[in-house]
Design a protein around this motif. Sequence first.
Motif, short mmCIF file in Angstrom:
data_model
loop_
_atom_site.label_atom_id
_atom_site.label_comp_id
_atom_site.label_asym_id
_atom_site.label_seq_id
_atom_site.Cartn_x
_atom_site.Cartn_y
_atom_site.Cartn_z
N ASN A 76 3.62 1.69 2.92
CA ASN A 76 4.53 2.83 2.78
C ASN A 76 3.79 4.16 2.86
O ASN A 76 4.42 5.20 2.99
N GLY A 77 2.48 4.13 2.71
CA GLY A 77 1.69 5.36 2.71
C GLY A 77 0.22 5.02 2.69
O GLY A 77 -0.16 3.85 2.83
N GLY A 78 -0.61 6.04 2.54
CA GLY A 78 -2.05 5.83 2.55
C GLY A 78 -2.58 5.81 3.98
O GLY A 78 -1.85 6.02 4.94
N LYS A 79 -3.87 5.53 4.10
CA LYS A 79 -4.54 5.51 5.40
C LYS A 79 -5.47 4.31 5.49
O LYS A 79 -6.10 3.93 4.51
N ILE A 80 -5.54 3.76 6.70
CA ILE A 80 -6.51 2.71 7.00
C ILE A 80 -7.30 3.23 8.19
O ILE A 80 -6.77 3.29 9.30
N THR A 81 -8.55 3.65 7.94
CA THR A 81 -9.35 4.29 8.98
C THR A 81 -10.80 3.82 8.93
O THR A 81 -11.29 3.38 7.90
N ILE A 111 0.87 -1.18 0.00
CA ILE A 111 0.00 0.00 0.00
C ILE A 111 0.90 1.23 0.00
O ILE A 111 1.62 1.49 0.98
N ASN A 112 0.87 1.98 -1.10
CA ASN A 112 1.68 3.20 -1.23
C ASN A 112 0.84 4.46 -1.10
O ASN A 112 1.38 5.54 -0.95
N GLY A 113 -0.48 4.33 -1.18
CA GLY A 113 -1.35 5.49 -1.10
C GLY A 113 -2.79 5.07 -1.15
O GLY A 113 -3.11 3.89 -1.29
N GLY A 114 -3.68 6.05 -1.03
CA GLY A 114 -5.11 5.78 -1.01
C GLY A 114 -5.60 5.53 0.41
O GLY A 114 -4.82 5.53 1.37
N ASN A 115 -6.89 5.33 0.53
CA ASN A 115 -7.53 5.14 1.82
C ASN A 115 -8.37 3.86 1.79
O ASN A 115 -9.15 3.66 0.87
#
Length: 172
Positions: A146-151, A118-122
């Motif tokens: 490496n980036g993104g969000k898990i919410t 995961i490099n980006g996105g939600n």
Amino acid sequence: TNPTTIKLFSDWVATDGEFYAEDTDGEEYGTSDGYLYIDNEEAELTIDLNGHTIDRNLDKPTSNGYIMYIGEGLVTITDTSEEGNGKITGGNNTGDGGAIFMNNGLFGLPTKGGNLIINGGNITGNHSDDRGGAIYTESQDSIVINGGKITNNTAEQGGAIALKSAAYAIFN
């Protein structure tokens, strides 16, 4: 062909909670029971949300209600849009994995396992009645974030990520 990149140019919302993909001959591919299906050790797939949404669109828990199944292969999720607000949402599963279910192969047989970067996105707004509101992994699977969000994902156990046995996650 590998590697393959899918770049969204609009939102992809499942009709009646099921994704469908057809080739030029009208044959279904890439989906199974309404979810996106990746299960090939040679697969190298990048999904660029590009500021858009993949929405399974499930209001109530459903068997196999996750958005994506990764059996074997490499899947990378990214968002190259300036805003970075692309998302994966709407998974609602009666079992493990609200958004992404990773399984190392049939009947627990040792395999190469699935890999997720995961490099980006939600990954947001998904639910599992059991484990892993966003992501659930079986043994021999790996996740690198490496980036993104898990919410805002919910589950009985592990609202964001649930790892089983030999699975591992790296957070950079």
